[in-house]
Scaffold this motif. Structure first.
Motif, PDB file in Angstrom:
ATOM      1  N   ARG A   1      -1.170  15.193   2.211  1.00  0.00           N
ATOM      2  CA  ARG A   1       0.268  15.313   3.194  1.00  0.00           C
ATOM      3  C   ARG A   1       0.970  16.853   3.093  1.00  0.00           C
ATOM      4  NH1 ARG A   1       2.597  15.885   6.067  1.00  0.00           N
ATOM      5  NH2 ARG A   1       3.785  14.613   7.924  1.00  0.00           N
ATOM      6  N   VAL A   2       1.279  17.220   1.606  1.00  0.00           N
ATOM      7  CA  VAL A   2       1.907  18.977   1.444  1.00  0.00           C
ATOM      8  C   VAL A   2       1.095  19.504   2.201  1.00  0.00           C
ATOM      9  CG1 VAL A   2       2.881  19.955  -0.116  1.00  0.00           C
ATOM     10  CG2 VAL A   2       3.084  17.265  -0.511  1.00  0.00           C
ATOM     11  N   ALA A   3      -0.552  19.402   1.787  1.00  0.00           N
ATOM     12  CA  ALA A   3      -1.200  20.524   1.759  1.00  0.00           C
ATOM     13  C   ALA A   3      -1.127  21.370   3.598  1.00  0.00           C
ATOM     14  CB  ALA A   3      -2.756  20.643   1.142  1.00  0.00           C
ATOM     15  N   ASP A   4      -0.911  19.477   4.110  1.00  0.00           N
ATOM     16  CA  ASP A   4      -1.408  19.685   5.579  1.00  0.00           C
ATOM     17  C   ASP A   4      -0.066  20.773   6.544  1.00  0.00           C
ATOM     18  OD1 ASP A   4      -3.205  18.208   5.836  1.00  0.00           O
ATOM     19  OD2 ASP A   4      -2.666  17.212   6.426  1.00  0.00           O
ATOM     20  N   ASP A   5       0.862  20.863   6.148  1.00  0.00           N
ATOM     21  CA  ASP A   5       1.678  21.138   6.135  1.00  0.00           C
ATOM     22  C   ASP A   5       2.781  22.782   5.977  1.00  0.00           C
ATOM     23  OD1 ASP A   5       2.721  18.748   7.283  1.00  0.00           O
ATOM     24  OD2 ASP A   5       4.254  18.481   5.682  1.00  0.00           O
TER      25      ASP A   5
ATOM     26  N   SER B   1       0.733  -1.547   0.129  1.00  0.00           N
ATOM     27  CA  SER B   1       0.359  -0.246   0.151  1.00  0.00           C
ATOM     28  C   SER B   1       0.959   1.472  -0.200  1.00  0.00           C
ATOM     29  CB  SER B   1      -0.961  -0.132   0.997  1.00  0.00           C
ATOM     30  OG  SER B   1      -1.499   1.158   1.599  1.00  0.00           O
ATOM     31  N   SER B   2       0.900   2.569  -0.131  1.00  0.00           N
ATOM     32  CA  SER B   2       1.258   3.293  -0.510  1.00  0.00           C
ATOM     33  C   SER B   2      -0.103   4.684  -0.326  1.00  0.00           C
ATOM     34  CB  SER B   2       2.433   3.287  -1.476  1.00  0.00           C
ATOM     35  OG  SER B   2       1.791   3.914  -2.619  1.00  0.00           O
ATOM     36  N   TRP B   3       0.595   5.698  -0.577  1.00  0.00           N
ATOM     37  CA  TRP B   3      -0.781   7.213  -1.090  1.00  0.00           C
ATOM     38  C   TRP B   3      -0.631   7.185  -2.280  1.00  0.00           C
ATOM     39  CZ3 TRP B   3       3.691   9.700   2.830  1.00  0.00           C
ATOM     40  CH2 TRP B   3       3.046   9.591   3.946  1.00  0.00           C
ATOM     41  N   THR B   4      -2.081   7.253  -2.417  1.00  0.00           N
ATOM     42  CA  THR B   4      -2.593   8.046  -4.055  1.00  0.00           C
ATOM     43  C   THR B   4      -1.558   9.290  -4.554  1.00  0.00           C
ATOM     44  OG1 THR B   4      -4.481   9.171  -3.601  1.00  0.00           O
ATOM     45  CG2 THR B   4      -4.255   6.402  -4.078  1.00  0.00           C
ATOM     46  N   ARG B   5      -2.064   9.642  -5.320  1.00  0.00           N
ATOM     47  CA  ARG B   5      -1.529  11.224  -5.903  1.00  0.00           C
ATOM     48  C   ARG B   5      -2.166  12.023  -5.171  1.00  0.00           C
ATOM     49  NH1 ARG B   5       1.171  12.523 -11.541  1.00  0.00           N
ATOM     50  NH2 ARG B   5       2.802  10.358 -11.505  1.00  0.00           N
ATOM     51  N   ALA B   6      -3.418  12.184  -4.850  1.00  0.00           N
ATOM     52  CA  ALA B   6      -4.586  12.828  -3.898  1.00  0.00           C
ATOM     53  C   ALA B   6      -4.214  13.299  -2.934  1.00  0.00           C
ATOM     54  CB  ALA B   6      -6.196  12.645  -4.113  1.00  0.00           C
ATOM     55  N   GLN B   7      -3.781  11.909  -2.370  1.00  0.00           N
ATOM     56  CA  GLN B   7      -2.810  11.733  -0.211  1.00  0.00           C
ATOM     57  C   GLN B   7      -1.471  12.519  -0.564  1.00  0.00           C
ATOM     58  OE1 GLN B   7      -3.859   7.766  -0.077  1.00  0.00           O
ATOM     59  NE2 GLN B   7      -5.683   7.749   0.363  1.00  0.00           N
ATOM     60  N   MET B   8      -0.978  12.256  -1.474  1.00  0.00           N
ATOM     61  CA  MET B   8      -0.005  12.323  -1.296  1.00  0.00           C
ATOM     62  C   MET B   8       0.216  14.260  -1.158  1.00  0.00           C
ATOM     63  SD  MET B   8       2.180  11.208  -4.030  1.00  0.00           S
ATOM     64  CE  MET B   8       3.658  12.227  -4.090  1.00  0.00           C
ATOM     65  N   ALA B   9      -1.077  15.107  -2.126  1.00  0.00           N
ATOM     66  CA  ALA B   9      -0.964  16.060  -2.315  1.00  0.00           C
ATOM     67  C   ALA B   9      -1.634  17.160  -0.717  1.00  0.00           C
ATOM     68  CB  ALA B   9      -2.079  16.896  -3.364  1.00  0.00           C
TER      69      ALA B   9
ATOM     70  N   MET C   1      -1.627  20.150  -7.568  1.00  0.00           N
ATOM     71  CA  MET C   1      -3.164  20.008  -7.275  1.00  0.00           C
ATOM     72  C   MET C   1      -3.009  20.037  -5.480  1.00  0.00           C
ATOM     73  SD  MET C   1      -2.525  15.697  -8.372  1.00  0.00           S
ATOM     74  CE  MET C   1      -3.631  14.854  -7.560  1.00  0.00           C
ATOM     75  N   VAL C   2      -1.768  20.941  -5.056  1.00  0.00           N
ATOM     76  CA  VAL C   2      -1.732  20.869  -3.614  1.00  0.00           C
ATOM     77  C   VAL C   2      -2.450  21.273  -3.126  1.00  0.00           C
ATOM     78  CG1 VAL C   2      -0.252  21.662  -1.950  1.00  0.00           C
ATOM     79  CG2 VAL C   2       1.060  19.788  -2.970  1.00  0.00           C
ATOM     80  N   ALA C   3      -2.917  22.228  -4.066  1.00  0.00           N
ATOM     81  CA  ALA C   3      -3.430  24.011  -4.395  1.00  0.00           C
ATOM     82  C   ALA C   3      -5.193  23.630  -3.877  1.00  0.00           C
ATOM     83  CB  ALA C   3      -3.440  24.811  -5.015  1.00  0.00           C
ATOM     84  N   ASP C   4      -5.306  22.497  -4.788  1.00  0.00           N
ATOM     85  CA  ASP C   4      -6.642  21.599  -4.268  1.00  0.00           C
ATOM     86  C   ASP C   4      -7.501  21.208  -2.751  1.00  0.00           C
ATOM     87  OD1 ASP C   4      -7.316  22.745  -7.052  1.00  0.00           O
ATOM     88  OD2 ASP C   4      -7.415  20.534  -7.291  1.00  0.00           O
ATOM     89  N   HIS C   5      -6.071  20.756  -2.113  1.00  0.00           N
ATOM     90  CA  HIS C   5      -6.101  20.617  -0.510  1.00  0.00           C
ATOM     91  C   HIS C   5      -5.671  21.711   0.960  1.00  0.00           C
ATOM     92  CE1 HIS C   5      -6.790  16.020  -2.468  1.00  0.00           C
ATOM     93  NE2 HIS C   5      -6.423  16.638  -3.195  1.00  0.00           N
ATOM     94  N   VAL C   6      -5.659  22.555   0.345  1.00  0.00           N
ATOM     95  CA  VAL C   6      -5.342  23.609   1.298  1.00  0.00           C
ATOM     96  C   VAL C   6      -7.020  24.190   1.329  1.00  0.00           C
ATOM     97  CG1 VAL C   6      -5.023  25.777   1.713  1.00  0.00           C
ATOM     98  CG2 VAL C   6      -3.123  23.978   0.589  1.00  0.00           C
ATOM     99  N   PRO C   7      -7.556  24.022   2.879  1.00  0.00           N
ATOM    100  CA  PRO C   7      -9.296  25.065   2.743  1.00  0.00           C
ATOM    101  C   PRO C   7      -9.040  26.042   2.488  1.00  0.00           C
ATOM    102  CG  PRO C   7      -8.352  23.922   5.094  1.00  0.00           C
ATOM    103  CD  PRO C   7      -7.671  23.672   3.887  1.00  0.00           C
ATOM    104  N   GLU C   8     -10.311  26.794   1.843  1.00  0.00           N
ATOM    105  CA  GLU C   8     -10.470  28.097   1.856  1.00  0.00           C
ATOM    106  C   GLU C   8      -9.921  29.024   3.272  1.00  0.00           C
ATOM    107  OE1 GLU C   8     -13.385  29.969  -0.816  1.00  0.00           O
ATOM    108  OE2 GLU C   8     -13.576  28.336  -1.809  1.00  0.00           O
ATOM    109  N   THR C   9     -10.688  28.014   4.068  1.00  0.00           N
ATOM    110  CA  THR C   9     -10.225  29.372   5.725  1.00  0.00           C
ATOM    111  C   THR C   9      -8.810  29.545   5.843  1.00  0.00           C
ATOM    112  OG1 THR C   9     -10.706  27.435   6.394  1.00  0.00           O
ATOM    113  CG2 THR C   9     -12.739  28.102   6.451  1.00  0.00           C
ATOM    114  N   ARG C  10      -8.030  28.631   5.879  1.00  0.00           N
ATOM    115  CA  ARG C  10      -6.854  29.131   5.582  1.00  0.00           C
ATOM    116  C   ARG C  10      -6.243  29.911   4.409  1.00  0.00           C
ATOM    117  NH1 ARG C  10      -3.082  23.862   5.041  1.00  0.00           N
ATOM    118  NH2 ARG C  10      -4.843  23.034   6.656  1.00  0.00           N
ATOM    119  N   GLU C  11      -6.303  30.757   4.689  1.00  0.00           N
ATOM    120  CA  GLU C  11      -4.917  31.846   3.661  1.00  0.00           C
ATOM    121  C   GLU C  11      -4.071  31.553   3.074  1.00  0.00           C
ATOM    122  OE1 GLU C  11      -8.252  35.318   3.997  1.00  0.00           O
ATOM    123  OE2 GLU C  11      -6.607  35.751   4.834  1.00  0.00           O
ATOM    124  N   VAL C  12      -3.920  31.047   1.951  1.00  0.00           N
ATOM    125  CA  VAL C  12      -2.173  30.237   1.420  1.00  0.00           C
ATOM    126  C   VAL C  12      -2.225  31.188   0.599  1.00  0.00           C
ATOM    127  CG1 VAL C  12      -0.621  28.814   0.793  1.00  0.00           C
ATOM    128  CG2 VAL C  12      -1.700  28.436   2.686  1.00  0.00           C
TER     129      VAL C  12
END
Lengths: 213, 226
Positions: A12-16, A2-10, A32-43
């Motif tokens: 995981r990066v976004a979490d940091d 098992s391993s991370w999918t691309r979406a899961q990798m993205a 793809m990372v941008a899609d995983h940063v919640p809109e409420t977090r201003e990045v």
């Protein structure tokens, strides 16, 4: 295995990525990372072609052909965003104003060297784009890539065999198998993807690995 | 009365010499001065050195100029992209010289030219093959390489609004290389979607002041109603 999918990798990066960072995402998987940063977090996302405060792809019917990203895809501008010209856009990059750049890569070495623009010494016309400016200029350089090539060769290596983009620049690598910090002489494992064993990671890596005690 | 607007494309292209270094604005197709490139094709200058981010796509515009054998050398950051077929053909046949420059170094070399800076040191590309043969100096503990200013004989840029003094604004990501290239050439020619009366552009919003612009030609956008 098992391993991370691309979406899961993205994700995981976004979490940091904390609120307030100015971030450039390289063409391809890092986008793809941008899609995983919640809109409420201003990045604030930066695109080399002069867009600071880039938003997601436009909704159908809202496309504006004058607004593209470095990958030449249609994007939007967030409220508060700005347009600049190329020299100012790269002043943001080269002047150390970006908190983070995430690039894809062919190889990363334990020294932090990265190769991501030319696949062979014989390729005399590869496209470098802004990769060398980003790798040398951002405050932090992370790489997001598959752990091995399609035919199973390690991409985390002792020494890059492809032409270099920058030397000693990469701080952290996110792959489908693990998150690893560059130590200067190898990689320190921060986290293993679910189901990935220490032995599997070692077999897929051609560099010194340090595991948490 | 100063009036930099010209009525015809022939007037806009007047005097461009063989062997000129021509700066072409645009990033991909956005902000690319298509009408001026067609004007240059028509005008006939050859043995050109083209500076642009990309090396043309399809068989129109810059690709057409190259296909006609009018370009000796291209200086760019990203020669290969989807549809760069003419570049591939000519380059493989040894009919085109290529200089690859990191995108930020390319922009900065033109900013330096526009600002009278002869050369500068940058860490970008240090330790890579794009630094081969370049002087290295350690500055604040970090190796930098020497890069020279890149001057144009001519810059072709695409603006959104222009007035008769040559003041320019741009549209969104269409600004890209246009604004810096406008400063870096002896003869800067702008195609503008709208020519407005002097005084109509907000002085706070002028991106390229007219001092950097020699000629303006009106090119209404295709299918644009604004």
């Amino acid at each position: 295995m098992s391993s991370w999918t691309r979406a899961q990798m993205a994700a995981r990066v976004a979490d940091d990525i904390p609120e307030g960072w100015y971030v450039n995402l390289g063409i391809g998987m890092p986008t793809m990372v941008a899609d995983h940063v919640p809109e409420t977090r201003e990045v604030i996302f930066h695109s080399e072609n002069g867009v600071l405060g880039m938003g997601p792809a436009p909704e159908a019917g809202q496309e504006d052909p004058w607004l593209i990203n470095a990958g030449k895809q249609l994007v939007t501008l967030r409220t508060g965003g700005a347009y600049v010209h190329h020299a100012d856009s790269f002043a943001m990059i080269r002047g150390g104003h970006l908190d983070l750049c995430v690039l894809g890569a062919f190889e990363v070495a334990g020294s932090g060297d990265v190769a991501n623009w030319a696949t062979s010494e014989n390729d005399t016309a590869p496209a470098v784009g802004g990769a060398m400016d980003l790798a040398a200029g951002a405050k932090r350089l992370w790489v997001m890539m598959e752990h091995t090539t399609k035919d199973g060769r390690p991409k985390l290596v002792r020494r890059c065999s492809y032409p270099l983009t920058a030397i000693g620049s990469v701080r952290r690598v996110y792959t489908n198998m693990a998150v690893l910090d560059v130590t200067g002489t190898g990689f320190a494992v921060v986290e293993l993807a679910p189901g990935v064993t220490r032995e599997a990671l070692e077999a897929a890596t051609d560099a010194e690995l340090v595991f948490p005690a | 009365m100063i009036d930099k607007t010209v009525r015809t494309m022939a007037e806009a292209m007047d005097g461009i010499q063989d062997g000129s270094v021509v700066l072409l604005g645009g990033f991909g197709s956005v902000g690319q001065p298509d009408a001026l490139i067609d004007g240059l094709i028509e005008q006939g200058a050859k043995d050109l050195v083209i500076v642009a981010n990309n090396a043309g796509t399809g068989r129109i515009g810059l690709a057409r100029l190259m296909e006609l054998g009018r370009v000796r050398r291209i200086i760019c950051s990203y020669p290969r992209s989807a549809g760069s077929v003419v570049f591939e053909e000519l380059y493989r046949a040894g009919k085109l010289e290529l200089e690859i420059v990191p995108q930020g170094t390319l922009a900065e070399r033109m900013r330096a030219a526009g600002a009278g800076v002869g050369a500068f040191f940058t860490p970008t590309a240090h330790g890579t093959r794009l630094a081969e043969g370049k002087e290295v100096r350690e500055i604040n503990g970090r190796p930098h390489i020497l890069e020279y200013a890149l001057h144009g004989d001519v810059a072709l840029v695409e603006a959104w609004c222009a007035d008769r003094w040559g003041n320019l604004t741009y549209n969104k990501s269409g600004r890209n290389f246009n604004a810096v290239m406008a400063t870096a050439a002896r003869l800067t020619i702008a195609q503008a979607h709208h020519i407005v009366p002097l005084g109509e552009l907000d002085p706070e919003a002028v991106v390229t002041p007219g001092i950097f612009v020699n000629r303006v030609v009106a090119v209404p956008p295709k299918g644009d109603n604004t």
